[in-house]
Design an enzyme around this catalytic site. Structure first.
Site, PDB file in Angstrom:
ATOM      1  N   LYS A  27       0.810  -1.217   0.000  1.00  0.00           N
ATOM      2  CA  LYS A  27       0.000   0.000   0.000  1.00  0.00           C
ATOM      3  C   LYS A  27       0.850   1.276   0.000  1.00  0.00           C
ATOM      4  CE  LYS A  27      -4.280  -1.732   0.384  1.00  0.00           C
ATOM      5  NZ  LYS A  27      -4.136  -3.086   0.859  1.00  0.00           N
ATOM      6  N   GLU A  69     -10.003   5.694   2.467  1.00  0.00           N
ATOM      7  CA  GLU A  69     -10.840   4.619   2.997  1.00  0.00           C
ATOM      8  C   GLU A  69      -9.893   3.479   3.345  1.00  0.00           C
ATOM      9  OE1 GLU A  69     -10.077   4.891  -0.112  1.00  0.00           O
ATOM     10  OE2 GLU A  69      -9.337   2.857  -0.394  1.00  0.00           O
ATOM     11  N   SER A 122       2.008  -9.677  -0.693  1.00  0.00           N
ATOM     12  CA  SER A 122       1.629  -8.260  -0.633  1.00  0.00           C
ATOM     13  C   SER A 122       1.753  -7.639   0.750  1.00  0.00           C
ATOM     14  CB  SER A 122       0.195  -8.088  -1.149  1.00  0.00           C
ATOM     15  OG  SER A 122      -0.692  -8.935  -0.449  1.00  0.00           O
TER      16      SER A 122
HETATM   17  C1  LIG Z   1      -5.150  -4.148   0.853  1.00  0.00           C
HETATM   18  C2  LIG Z   1      -4.404  -5.387   0.716  1.00  0.00           C
HETATM   19  C3  LIG Z   1      -4.661  -6.278  -0.345  1.00  0.00           C
HETATM   20  C4  LIG Z   1      -5.787  -6.101  -1.318  1.00  0.00           C
HETATM   21  O1  LIG Z   1      -5.730  -4.946  -2.082  1.00  0.00           O
HETATM   22  P1  LIG Z   1      -5.320  -4.932  -3.603  1.00  0.00           P
HETATM   23  O2  LIG Z   1      -5.664  -3.556  -4.035  1.00  0.00           O
HETATM   24  O3  LIG Z   1      -6.117  -5.982  -4.313  1.00  0.00           O
HETATM   25  O4  LIG Z   1      -3.870  -5.203  -3.684  1.00  0.00           O
HETATM   26  C5  LIG Z   1      -3.856  -7.382  -0.463  1.00  0.00           C
HETATM   27  N1  LIG Z   1      -2.867  -7.634   0.416  1.00  0.00           N
HETATM   28  C6  LIG Z   1      -2.591  -6.816   1.441  1.00  0.00           C
HETATM   29  C7  LIG Z   1      -1.495  -7.156   2.378  1.00  0.00           C
HETATM   30  C8  LIG Z   1      -3.353  -5.668   1.635  1.00  0.00           C
HETATM   31  O5  LIG Z   1      -3.072  -4.867   2.658  1.00  0.00           O
END
Ligand SMILES: *Cc1c(COP(=O)(O)O)cnc(C)c1O
Length: 385
Positions: free
Chosen positions: A84, A106, A370
């Site tokens: 993020k 948000e 992620s």
């Molecule tokens: C917010 C989040 C996601 C999902 O959001 P995307 O916009 O689809 O990437 C995935 N993994 C983590 C760790 C997140 O914080």
């Protein structure tokens, strides 16, 4: 960067927002061409964000799968613990460039709220974050983090009290305060130009995968896998590989077995949500469905329009993984590699292991990790009880 993705995308918003979207589009296009902006983005990505993130060979997980090599793109090591930051930093710099003193955002899992709060502090911008009260309950540590970072967290108690409702609240705020406020949207969703801007700032993931995989194993991966909530880490992973032969696999949340989960691409249909035409989980009257997932970050009825087009055109594949399988993959990574993943990428990990099993050991599967799992310990321990 395209404005439309086949039939998908567009900007279905009240007239009062149209000038703000144009202003944002102009500012972003100018910023992309401005060497000074790019230098600052790069400097803070590296010195504050910790980029580039490593590409890690998961040797033990590979042994478990007995097939293709599994490599992890370590976005969990980015400042704040998730990808993020990449987008929050880019848009924060854009807001400053546009002379907006206030950020709103948000958040679902709380990761985007934390990233925005960090950037608000770094750049000296007032920050207010809308969060569904259900999500505030299940992601408490991130609520505390945001407050410690100086942001105001505003509970949203309408609708299902999750991410969809937080986006609605943020859009309402933006309409009322558009002259002083930048809406720092956290995923590759919403009206144009947001999906293009977020994809642009997240594409650093795929660009690094491109160079790092060539350096690590001499060529591009055979397959990349990423989880899809709104789709930002996935589009950031896919976009720089679109014109290659690399297979692209997006993984949505299947929720509890027997539920419809939160898979807009795998169980939804075309429709408009939050200002853009894409896939939506909805009933026959077009009412947006309530979603269900163990991971707050994937618990969203919509998805970015570029993914809708990648699905429709066949360039990418999308599947859903159930809660219990995501939890299994969480424990695999913890035990095999000593890494606690967030529950969102645990969905992608499960799919990556399943894919690796079907492939020869000469192939390479890269999965975008992620985020890290600290925020999810309560949920994981609760599930074990
Ligand atoms: C917010 C989040 C996601 C999902 O959001 P995307 O916009 O689809 O990437 C995935 N993994 C983590 C760790 C997140 O914080």
């Amino acid at each position: 960067m395209p404005r439309r993705y086949g039939p998908f995308g567009g900007s279905f918003v009240p007239e009062t927002l149209v000038p703000a979207l144009h202003e944002l589009d102009r500012a972003w296009r100018e910023a992309r061409r401005d060497p000074e902006f790019r230098r600052e983005l790069r400097r803070l990505s590296e010195t504050l964000g910790g980029r580039p993130t490593p590409l890690y060979f998961a040797r033990n997980l590979t042994r478990r799968a007995r097939g293709a090599e599994i490599w992890l793109k370590r976005e969990d090591l980015v400042h704040g613990g998730a990808h993020k930051f990449n987008n929050a930093l880019g848009q924060g710099l854009l807001a400053r460039r546009m002379g907006k003193p206030r950020l709103i955002a948000e958040t679902g899992a709380g990761q985007h709220g934390v990233a925005t709060a960090m950037i608000g502090a770094t750049l000296g911008l007032d920050t207010e974050v809308y969060m569904g009260s259900v999500d505030m309950e299940r992601q408490k540590p991130n609520v505390e983090r945001m407050r410690l970072l100086g942001a105001k967290v505003i509970p949203v108690t309408t609708g299902a009290r999750t991410l969809k409702d937080a986006i609605n609240a943020a859009l309402r705020d933006w309409i009322a305060n558009v002259r002083t406020t930048h809406y720092l949207l956290g995923s590759a969703v919403g009206p144009y130009p947001f999906p293009a801007i977020v994809a642009d700032f997240q594409s650093v993931i795929g660009r690094e995968i491109r160079t790092q995989s060539v350096r690590a194993f001499g060529r591009l991966p055979d397959l990349v896998v990423a989880c899809v909530g709104g789709g930002s880490n996935a589009i950031g992973t896919f976009r720089p590989l679109l014109r290659t032969k690399v297979e692209l696999l997006g993984v949505e949340a299947g929720g509890p077995r027997g539920s419809k989960g939160a898979g807009s691409l795998t169980s939804g249909s075309p429709g408009v949500l939050h200002g853009s035409f894409s896939y939506v989980l909805q009933d026959q009257d077009g009412q947006v469905s309530d979603t269900e997932s163990i991971s707050a970050g994937l618990d969203y009825a919509g998805v970015g329009p570029e993914h809708a087009w990648l699905k429709e055109s066949g360039r990418a594949r999308y599947i859903a993984v159930h809660d219990t399988d995501a939890l299994r993959a969480f424990h695999w990574l913890a035990r095999d590699e000593g890494i606690l993943p967030a529950l969102e990428p645990s969905h992608a990990l499960f799919a990556a292991v399943a894919e690796a099993r079907k492939r020869p050991s000469t192939q390479h599967v890269v999965v975008t990790l992620s985020g890290r799992g600290d925020k999810d310990l309560g949920v994981v321990l609760g599930a074990a009880r």
